[in-house]
Structure formats: C-alpha cells, structure tokens
Design a protein around this motif. Structure first.
Motif, PDB file in Angstrom:
ATOM      1  N   ASP A 110      21.911  -4.717  -7.341  1.00 38.96           N
ATOM      2  CA  ASP A 110      21.331  -4.495  -6.008  1.00 38.96           C
ATOM      3  C   ASP A 110      21.846  -5.527  -5.008  1.00 38.96           C
ATOM      4  OD1 ASP A 110      19.909  -2.342  -6.938  1.00 38.96           O
ATOM      5  OD2 ASP A 110      18.056  -3.468  -7.269  1.00 38.96           O
ATOM      6  N   ASP A 111      21.940  -6.785  -5.450  1.00 34.56           N
ATOM      7  CA  ASP A 111      22.382  -7.853  -4.548  1.00 34.56           C
ATOM      8  C   ASP A 111      23.864  -7.717  -4.183  1.00 34.56           C
ATOM      9  OD1 ASP A 111      19.874  -8.933  -4.620  1.00 34.56           O
ATOM     10  OD2 ASP A 111      20.349 -10.470  -6.113  1.00 34.56           O
ATOM     11  N   ALA A 112      24.626  -6.974  -4.995  1.00 37.74           N
ATOM     12  CA  ALA A 112      26.066  -6.856  -4.761  1.00 37.74           C
ATOM     13  C   ALA A 112      26.447  -5.585  -4.011  1.00 37.74           C
ATOM     14  CB  ALA A 112      26.818  -6.911  -6.094  1.00 37.74           C
ATOM     15  N   GLN A 113      25.482  -4.836  -3.547  1.00 35.22           N
ATOM     16  CA  GLN A 113      25.799  -3.606  -2.823  1.00 35.22           C
ATOM     17  C   GLN A 113      26.408  -3.899  -1.454  1.00 35.22           C
ATOM     18  OE1 GLN A 113      22.302  -1.180  -2.590  1.00 35.22           O
ATOM     19  NE2 GLN A 113      22.667  -0.222  -4.560  1.00 35.22           N
ATOM     20  N   LEU A 114      27.440  -3.155  -1.123  1.00 37.04           N
ATOM     21  CA  LEU A 114      28.069  -3.291   0.196  1.00 37.04           C
ATOM     22  C   LEU A 114      27.262  -2.466   1.186  1.00 37.04           C
ATOM     23  CD1 LEU A 114      30.458  -4.440   1.827  1.00 37.04           C
ATOM     24  CD2 LEU A 114      31.693  -2.335   1.295  1.00 37.04           C
ATOM     25  N   SER A 115      26.137  -3.009   1.590  1.00 32.75           N
ATOM     26  CA  SER A 115      25.218  -2.305   2.484  1.00 32.75           C
ATOM     27  C   SER A 115      25.381  -2.815   3.904  1.00 32.75           C
ATOM     28  CB  SER A 115      23.778  -2.519   2.018  1.00 32.75           C
ATOM     29  OG  SER A 115      23.457  -3.897   2.047  1.00 32.75           O
ATOM     30  N   ALA A 116      24.770  -2.108   4.824  1.00 28.47           N
ATOM     31  CA  ALA A 116      24.802  -2.537   6.215  1.00 28.47           C
ATOM     32  C   ALA A 116      24.104  -3.879   6.386  1.00 28.47           C
ATOM     33  CB  ALA A 116      24.146  -1.474   7.099  1.00 28.47           C
ATOM     34  N   SER A 117      23.027  -4.090   5.642  1.00 26.02           N
ATOM     35  CA  SER A 117      22.317  -5.365   5.750  1.00 26.02           C
ATOM     36  C   SER A 117      23.163  -6.510   5.202  1.00 26.02           C
ATOM     37  CB  SER A 117      20.979  -5.290   5.010  1.00 26.02           C
ATOM     38  OG  SER A 117      21.169  -4.990   3.644  1.00 26.02           O
ATOM     39  N   PHE A 118      23.904  -6.262   4.115  1.00 30.82           N
ATOM     40  CA  PHE A 118      24.782  -7.304   3.571  1.00 30.82           C
ATOM     41  C   PHE A 118      25.848  -7.685   4.597  1.00 30.82           C
ATOM     42  CE2 PHE A 118      28.767  -8.453   1.449  1.00 30.82           C
ATOM     43  CZ  PHE A 118      28.358  -9.551   0.692  1.00 30.82           C
ATOM     44  N   LEU A 119      26.488  -6.681   5.178  1.00 28.78           N
ATOM     45  CA  LEU A 119      27.507  -6.958   6.200  1.00 28.78           C
ATOM     46  C   LEU A 119      26.899  -7.668   7.404  1.00 28.78           C
ATOM     47  CD1 LEU A 119      29.538  -3.608   6.133  1.00 28.78           C
ATOM     48  CD2 LEU A 119      30.250  -5.823   5.236  1.00 28.78           C
ATOM     49  N   GLY A 120      25.693  -7.266   7.781  1.00 32.83           N
ATOM     50  CA  GLY A 120      25.042  -7.891   8.927  1.00 32.83           C
ATOM     51  C   GLY A 120      24.723  -9.358   8.678  1.00 32.83           C
ATOM     52  N   PHE A 121      24.136  -9.653   7.533  1.00 32.34           N
ATOM     53  CA  PHE A 121      23.802 -11.043   7.216  1.00 32.34           C
ATOM     54  C   PHE A 121      25.054 -11.910   7.102  1.00 32.34           C
ATOM     55  CE2 PHE A 121      19.556  -9.577   5.600  1.00 32.34           C
ATOM     56  CZ  PHE A 121      18.796 -10.420   6.401  1.00 32.34           C
ATOM     57  N   LEU A 122      26.102 -11.366   6.445  1.00 26.40           N
ATOM     58  CA  LEU A 122      27.320 -12.152   6.270  1.00 26.40           C
ATOM     59  C   LEU A 122      27.995 -12.414   7.620  1.00 26.40           C
ATOM     60  CD1 LEU A 122      29.103 -13.509   4.196  1.00 26.40           C
ATOM     61  CD2 LEU A 122      30.371 -11.366   3.929  1.00 26.40           C
ATOM     62  N   THR A 123      28.007 -11.415   8.480  1.00 27.36           N
ATOM     63  CA  THR A 123      28.600 -11.591   9.808  1.00 27.36           C
ATOM     64  C   THR A 123      27.813 -12.600  10.635  1.00 27.36           C
ATOM     65  OG1 THR A 123      29.463  -9.330   9.778  1.00 27.36           O
ATOM     66  CG2 THR A 123      29.274 -10.417  11.928  1.00 27.36           C
ATOM     67  N   ILE A 124      26.495 -12.485  10.617  1.00 30.69           N
ATOM     68  CA  ILE A 124      25.658 -13.434  11.360  1.00 30.69           C
ATOM     69  C   ILE A 124      25.852 -14.847  10.819  1.00 30.69           C
ATOM     70  CG2 ILE A 124      23.269 -14.115  11.826  1.00 30.69           C
ATOM     71  CD1 ILE A 124      22.582 -11.116  11.898  1.00 30.69           C
ATOM     72  N   ALA A 125      25.935 -14.974   9.490  1.00 23.82           N
ATOM     73  CA  ALA A 125      26.127 -16.293   8.894  1.00 23.82           C
ATOM     74  C   ALA A 125      27.443 -16.908   9.334  1.00 23.82           C
ATOM     75  CB  ALA A 125      26.067 -16.188   7.372  1.00 23.82           C
ATOM     76  N   CYS A 126      28.517 -16.107   9.365  1.00 22.68           N
ATOM     77  CA  CYS A 126      29.820 -16.621   9.812  1.00 22.68           C
ATOM     78  C   CYS A 126      29.788 -16.995  11.291  1.00 22.68           C
ATOM     79  CB  CYS A 126      30.913 -15.586   9.536  1.00 22.68           C
ATOM     80  SG  CYS A 126      31.365 -15.444   7.789  1.00 22.68           S
ATOM     81  N   LEU A 127      29.105 -16.207  12.088  1.00 20.76           N
ATOM     82  CA  LEU A 127      28.972 -16.535  13.515  1.00 20.76           C
ATOM     83  C   LEU A 127      28.180 -17.825  13.705  1.00 20.76           C
ATOM     84  CD1 LEU A 127      28.268 -12.964  14.941  1.00 20.76           C
ATOM     85  CD2 LEU A 127      30.322 -14.344  15.331  1.00 20.76           C
ATOM     86  N   LEU A 128      27.121 -17.999  12.935  1.00 19.46           N
ATOM     87  CA  LEU A 128      26.362 -19.240  13.000  1.00 19.46           C
ATOM     88  C   LEU A 128      27.233 -20.432  12.601  1.00 19.46           C
ATOM     89  CD1 LEU A 128      22.877 -18.301  11.494  1.00 19.46           C
ATOM     90  CD2 LEU A 128      23.319 -19.144  13.798  1.00 19.46           C
ATOM     91  N   ALA A 129      28.044 -20.235  11.561  1.00 15.33           N
ATOM     92  CA  ALA A 129      28.936 -21.308  11.129  1.00 15.33           C
ATOM     93  C   ALA A 129      29.932 -21.662  12.222  1.00 15.33           C
ATOM     94  CB  ALA A 129      29.670 -20.891   9.855  1.00 15.33           C
ATOM     95  N   ALA A 130      30.458 -20.654  12.901  1.00 11.78           N
ATOM     96  CA  ALA A 130      31.399 -20.911  13.991  1.00 11.78           C
ATOM     97  C   ALA A 130      30.729 -21.693  15.121  1.00 11.78           C
ATOM     98  CB  ALA A 130      31.957 -19.590  14.515  1.00 11.78           C
ATOM     99  N   VAL A 131      29.497 -21.326  15.446  1.00 12.11           N
ATOM    100  CA  VAL A 131      28.760 -22.057  16.475  1.00 12.11           C
ATOM    101  C   VAL A 131      28.515 -23.498  16.032  1.00 12.11           C
ATOM    102  CG1 VAL A 131      26.572 -22.222  17.719  1.00 12.11           C
ATOM    103  CG2 VAL A 131      27.670 -19.997  17.407  1.00 12.11           C
TER     104      VAL A 131
END
Length: 313
Positions: A110-131
């Motif tokens: 379940d944790d490894a599913q390529l879901s919209a929420s997974f992509l959303g969290f990973l994208t937000i995390a990378c954006l936070l890291a960039a900031v």
C-alpha cells in the motif's frame, strides 16, 4: 495478539474448527452459523498469538479459504485471559519479534503505490526542500524530510528483495522511478519561475551554510542511511510506527533531490552532482539496511510463499 475472522462455506466449517482447535497459539475460538451473506457461509473467529499467525494463515490458505471465503486480521490492544496467555506460551518466540508476512507485504504494498497522494506529498516535500535551500532554513529542510513519503517504496523494495516478491519490488521501483522525476520536474519549474522573478540567485547557495550538509557526501552519509533503514524496518515489523518519524528526519533523500534541482537551475553543477550522489547513497543505504534487518528477523518462510499477490491499485 491478533483477532482472526474467517468467512467459509458451511460445509467446510467443521473441518476448519477441528484444525483451528488443534493449532498452537489459537484461543477464544467462536463460530456463527449462517452469519455470512456474501459469500454465503459461516463466520469463525479466534484470537491468535502473533508468533503463530503465519502458520495459521498458511494452513487456512492451503485449505482454500482465501479463495472460497475470506480472511481478515485486526490487532488486539488488550487481552485479559489465562487461555490467551497459554496460547502465547505454546508457540516459541516473542510476539514483538514475530514478522507477519501477509501484514508486512500488504502494508508495504500500500505504501509503495504510485498514487496521486504519493506524487503530491513527494512533490510538496521537494518544493519545501528547495525553499529550505534558498532560505538557508534547516527547519524547512526538516519539514521536507517529514512530509516526504519515499520510505514506503524503499521499505517495500527491501521486502520484495528479501521475500523474492517481484510484484512488490516492481511496484516500489515504479513509484520511485516515476515519483522522483515528476517531483524534480515540478521543483525545477518552480525554481526557474522563482529565478525569473528575481527571488533566487546563485548567492543563496554560496551563503547557505546551515544546509550545506545536504550535498556534502561522506562516510557518515552512508552510516546515517544504514541506521535509518534499520530503524525503519524494525518499526514496520514491530508495529512501532512512532519511530518512523525519527527515520524520516534522519535521512536526506528529499532534501538532496531539492538541492540538486535548485543548484542545477542556477548552473552550480558541482553542488548539484554532489546532491545527486547524496540522494543515491541514502536510497541504497536504506534499502540495504532494511533488507538485512528483515533477513535477521525472519527465521523461516512459509511454504506457500511470502504473502498473497498484491492487488492492483
């Protein structure tokens, strides 16, 4: 202990009752005749010592219950019963050390599913890291670590490798192989937009001394990744989910990805490549350590394999 709930055809009930009665680690066996509607049949219940769950599930599946009926498990926080105590004493080992493969495979899948929420969290995390990089803010970097969902696929990859589960490993690699590029592209576009607006220049990277640990690769980069992977797998296999927060904060996967993108868009290829190396070291270290811990915690494999096939989703 775990509570077992079995839906089975009525003609199989007596056979399963007899087998469960004799199975070690089973307590509080109940039956409700005709209680199941879809599929039609009877409902069996029992409390199972965690150390015996794998053997009980294997026996039920060998008897086709997973095809003709259904099997569910749920944790029991409190059990006050001498019979339950005797059931736990009847099987070797400790419940806290037992690995329930179906539970682990299902959770990691379940944790490894390529879901919209997974992509959303990973994208937000990378954006936070960039900031966090451009503002020289360790607090924001820590926030990116916590938000990042990448440990799920990494743990699933370790489970797939140890259990020789190609379906699970493939799902994890798909999530990582698609998720990170999508998040990096989104972060790159945001960085370019910030640069065009004059919000970001090369100088922030040169003066970002509070977050330079992100791209500085060294022996401790691998050591921290190995320790984090080991702690993460211990948390997953012992249901100590609170420890996972510490795992998220200790590794620099998402921060390294965000730093690499910001540095690349600013033309600082030295820091960008160093950040990519940091990312790879963390990813590989986590998977290796998680796999080793899982191997050490696993004494025997069930005859029917490690868990049921994953459902698509």
């Amino acid at each position: 202990m775990l509570h077992l709930r079995v839906v089975c055809p009525a003609e199989r009930t007596d056979e399963l009752l007899g087998w469960l009665t004799d199975a070690p680690g089973v307590a509080h066996l109940t039956v409700s005749r005709g209680a199941a509607v879809s599929p039609a049949g009877d409902l069996l219940g029992a409390d199972i010592a965690r150390e015996a769950v794998d053997d009980v599930l294997a026996g039920l599946c060998d008897r086709g219950v997973d095809r003709d009926g259904g099997i569910t498990l749920e944790p029991l926080d409190t059990v006050l019963s001498d019979r339950a105590d005797r059931a736990e004493e009847a099987v070797p080992g400790l419940g806290s050390d037992a690995v329930v493969w179906d539970e682990l495979v299902g959770r990691s899948g379940d944790d490894a599913q390529l879901s919209a929420s997974f992509l959303g969290f990973l994208t937000i995390a990378c954006l936070l890291a960039a900031v966090g990089v451009v503002t020289n803010s360790p607090v924001t970097i820590v926030g990116a670590m916590v938000v990042g969902p990448e440990f799920g696929p990494l743990a699933a990859l370790a489970v797939g490798l140890v259990g020789r589960r190609r379906d699970l490993a493939a799902r994890a690699l798909r999530a990582l192989g698609i998720g990170f590029p999508v998040a990096l592209v989104a972060t790159a576009l945001a960085s370019l937009a910030a640069e065009a607006a004059g919000l970001v220049t090369v100088s922030p990277l040169e003066s970002a001394d509070q977050v330079d640990f992100i791209y500085q690769v060294g022996p401790f980069s691998l050591i921290v990744a190995l320790l984090a992977g080991a702690a993460g797998m211990l948390a997953m296999t012992s249901s100590k989910s609170a420890a996972l927060v510490g795992v998220f904060i200790s590794v620099t996967t998402v921060p390294a990805a965000g730093y690499a993108v910001v540095a690349a868009t600013l033309g600082d290829w030295t820091r960008s490549l160093s950040s990519v190396a940091q990312l790879l070291v963390n990813l590989v270290g986590i998977v290796i350590a998680a796999a080793v811990v899982l191997l050490l915690r696993t004494r025997t494999y069930r005859r029917r394999g490690l868990g049921r096939p994953l459902s698509e989703g």
